[in-house]
Design a protein around this motif. Structure first.
Motif, short mmCIF file in Angstrom:
data_model
loop_
_atom_site.label_atom_id
_atom_site.label_comp_id
_atom_site.label_asym_id
_atom_site.label_seq_id
_atom_site.Cartn_x
_atom_site.Cartn_y
_atom_site.Cartn_z
N GLY A 27 0.98 -1.75 -0.06
CA GLY A 27 0.31 0.14 0.07
C GLY A 27 0.85 0.98 -0.05
O GLY A 27 0.43 1.98 -0.46
N ALA A 28 2.01 1.06 0.74
CA ALA A 28 3.18 2.74 0.96
C ALA A 28 3.20 2.50 -0.42
O ALA A 28 3.36 3.88 -0.69
CB ALA A 28 3.97 2.48 1.54
N GLY A 29 3.72 1.53 -1.10
CA GLY A 29 4.81 1.55 -3.30
C GLY A 29 3.17 2.46 -3.23
O GLY A 29 3.96 3.22 -4.05
N LEU A 30 1.76 1.76 -3.57
CA LEU A 30 1.30 2.73 -3.82
C LEU A 30 1.07 3.94 -3.78
O LEU A 30 1.29 5.10 -4.91
CB LEU A 30 0.02 1.58 -4.26
CG LEU A 30 -0.66 0.45 -4.35
CD1 LEU A 30 -1.63 -0.01 -4.56
CD2 LEU A 30 -0.11 0.42 -6.63
N ILE A 31 1.02 4.35 -2.65
CA ILE A 31 0.58 5.42 -2.86
C ILE A 31 2.08 6.38 -3.12
O ILE A 31 1.87 7.73 -3.78
CB ILE A 31 0.59 6.37 -0.73
CG1 ILE A 31 -0.90 5.43 -0.94
CG2 ILE A 31 0.44 7.67 -0.88
CD1 ILE A 31 -0.79 5.17 0.89
N GLY A 32 3.36 5.94 -2.81
CA GLY A 32 4.27 7.05 -3.22
C GLY A 32 4.32 7.12 -4.68
O GLY A 32 5.21 7.90 -5.39
N GLN A 87 4.24 10.10 -5.65
CA GLN A 87 5.89 10.79 -6.07
C GLN A 87 7.21 10.95 -5.46
O GLN A 87 7.84 12.17 -6.29
CB GLN A 87 5.78 11.65 -7.89
CG GLN A 87 4.94 10.60 -9.00
CD GLN A 87 5.27 11.39 -10.76
OE1 GLN A 87 5.53 12.74 -10.28
NE2 GLN A 87 5.39 10.63 -11.45
N ASN A 88 6.40 10.65 -4.14
CA ASN A 88 7.44 11.22 -3.71
C ASN A 88 6.62 10.34 -2.25
O ASN A 88 5.86 9.71 -1.17
CB ASN A 88 6.45 12.40 -2.84
CG ASN A 88 7.27 12.99 -1.40
OD1 ASN A 88 8.47 12.13 -0.85
ND2 ASN A 88 7.37 13.98 -1.46
N ILE A 89 7.88 9.28 -1.62
CA ILE A 89 7.72 8.31 -1.00
C ILE A 89 7.52 9.36 0.88
O ILE A 89 6.85 7.58 1.42
CB ILE A 89 9.16 7.08 -0.52
CG1 ILE A 89 8.83 5.88 -0.21
CG2 ILE A 89 10.73 8.08 -0.30
CD1 ILE A 89 7.35 5.35 -0.91
N GLY A 90 7.92 10.26 0.71
CA GLY A 90 8.02 10.45 2.20
C GLY A 90 6.07 11.03 2.21
O GLY A 90 5.90 11.18 3.23
N VAL A 91 5.45 10.88 1.12
CA VAL A 91 4.20 10.94 1.27
C VAL A 91 3.03 9.22 2.55
O VAL A 91 2.46 9.42 2.79
CB VAL A 91 3.53 11.13 -0.06
CG1 VAL A 91 1.95 11.11 0.21
CG2 VAL A 91 3.63 12.67 -0.21
N SER A 92 4.36 8.62 2.04
CA SER A 92 3.98 7.40 3.09
C SER A 92 4.53 6.96 3.76
O SER A 92 3.64 6.90 5.20
CB SER A 92 4.52 6.13 1.28
OG SER A 92 4.16 5.88 0.58
N LEU A 93 5.46 8.29 4.10
CA LEU A 93 5.73 7.86 5.39
C LEU A 93 5.23 9.34 6.55
O LEU A 93 4.53 8.38 7.48
CB LEU A 93 7.17 8.37 5.50
CG LEU A 93 8.15 7.67 5.17
CD1 LEU A 93 9.58 8.74 5.12
CD2 LEU A 93 8.76 6.29 5.83
N ALA A 94 4.10 9.69 5.83
CA ALA A 94 3.19 10.30 6.35
C ALA A 94 1.76 9.31 6.95
O ALA A 94 1.51 9.93 7.30
CB ALA A 94 2.55 11.34 5.69
N VAL A 95 2.00 9.13 5.69
CA VAL A 95 0.36 7.85 6.05
C VAL A 95 0.53 6.87 6.61
O VAL A 95 -0.46 6.60 7.69
CB VAL A 95 0.23 7.32 4.22
CG1 VAL A 95 -1.01 6.61 4.78
CG2 VAL A 95 -0.36 8.55 3.59
#
Length: 395
Positions: free
Chosen positions: A356-361, A365-373
């Motif tokens: 799921g984090a990979g899809l969000i990233g 186009q920013n893996i930081g968004v995945s960390l925030a989620v």
């Protein structure tokens, strides 16, 4: 009391800690340090590299389910010893063949057998110092904190520098080195399982079913933990690489993370010993969420260092909080099945988290968004755990 009698429980605990080091610190997290080198040397796409983490998590689910079925019949001591030996084999084998199918097989088996040892280690540790709640809480906290911490310190101190010096093609040597260390840990781990086997409580003729409905808030909190924590550990090295971090900084951050894991039991022991509710898990998840969010709010070397310290002081205390909760609320013959249930919940959530984090990233186009989620998910888990009350009335 003779000195040998005083030392024996701590030595048995050390063997359990080394088992968690193999099945948690090495089997689950060392791959994150080796992944960039394997990807560069073998020409893998991100999907192929990510698949191996998914394969490991799927194997973990299978191992957790089988453990839940077998634990009453085989006993936690036998499953712990078997899982530790087979995980050591599964961690040595990847260096023998670069084929993706071969790598997938051994990542699945590392997760499968690792779950057996990890799910039973807590049940064995819960038997130590049964008449001393403070020492028992310390033993449980040390098991999960030092167990994972030692593995991360060793892997973080050696692997980034080894691969930086010898190049990406040295990844098979790294796997072989990990395997050799695992085999060196086996004698004491197996001895601990043997020592604790006579102390295993007799099986109840008709064991009581677990009060799952009453434990739903704690289960929800632990599911949030599985979904959220793995995002940070999966993408930490990739995030640092994107920031242009040197091999020395990557090693420093991972070693600091592991050292803080080793120190975390002393921070959380009083909380685990005092509260039989979901409060310890809730507080821990708030800390893990904070550590996950810091790299986004405070990018750069110092932010990563502070993030690793906060994250490390909290993350592996979540299993300790669950183990302590079960020990204080359920009869002894339910500790093993209860831990197996929570391990299955954790395993399923852990499988969904990185994907799921990979899809969000990818979408952002920013893996930081995945960390925030992930931080938001962890906070939701904390809210769920906070609703958990005691299951039994103290005597």
């Amino acid at each position: 009391m003779p000195r040998s009698e005083r030392v024996r429980p701590w030595l048995a605990l050390l063997g359990l800690i080394l088992g968690v080091c193999v099945t948690n610190g090495f089997a689950r997290f060392a791959y994150g340090l080796l992944l960039p080198a394997m990807q560069a040397d073998l020409g893998w796409s991100y999907a192929q590299a990510g698949w191996l983490n998914t394969a490991n998590a799927l194997g973990y689910i299978g191992g957790a389910l089988l453990t839940m079925v077998l634990i009453r019949r085989a006993g936690p001591a036998r499953l712990f010893a078997f899982g530790m030996v087979t995980t050591a084999v599964a961690l040595t084998a990847p260096g023998q063949d670069p084929a993706l199918g071969w790598q997938t097989l051994w990542r699945v088996l590392a997760g499968f057998f690792g779950a057996m040892s990890f799910a039973t280690a807590g049940a064995l540790a819960a038997q130590l110092f049964r008449d001393d709640p403070r020492r028992n809480a310390l033993a449980i906290a040390l098991l999960f904190g030092a167990g994972g911490g030692i593995g991360i310190v060793l892997a973080g101190a050696v692997l980034p520098l080894l691969l930086d010096r010898l190049g990406p093609a040295a990844w098979p040597m790294a796997w072989t080195l990990i395997g050799l260390v695992c085999f060196a840990f086996l004698p004491l781990g197996r001895w601990s399982a043997h020592v604790l086997r006579p102390a295993r409580l007799a099986r109840a003729p008709e064991p009581q079913p677990l009060p799952i409905r009453q434990m739903l808030p704690q289960i929800g909190g632990y599911a949030g933990f599985g979904l959220g924590y793995i995002v940070y550990l999966t993408f930490l090295s990739a995030w640092m690489t994107e920031l242009g971090a040197s091999a020395e900084l990557i090693a420093l951050v991972w070693v600091l993370l592991g050292l803080c894991l080793c120190l975390s039991p002393f921070l959380w022991r009083p909380v685990l010993a005092r509260f039989a509710t979901g409060l310890p898990l809730a507080l821990i998840l708030v800390g893990v969420a904070t550590g996950s969010l810091l790299p986004v709010l405070w990018p750069g070397g110092l932010g990563l260092v502070v993030s690793a310290a906060v994250f490390g002081l909290c993350v592996f205390m979540a299993p300790g909080a669950v183990t302590s909760f079960l020990r204080q609320n359920l009869p002894p013959d339910s500790w093993g099945p209860g831990l197996s249930l929570f391990t299955v919940v954790f395993a399923v959530a852990q499988t969904l988290g990185p994907f799921g984090a990979g899809l969000i990233g990818d979408l952002a186009q920013n893996i930081g968004v995945s960390l925030a989620v992930a931080a938001a998910v962890l906070l939701c888990g904390a809210g769920s755990a906070l609703l958990q009350r005691r299951l039994v009335t103290p005597d």
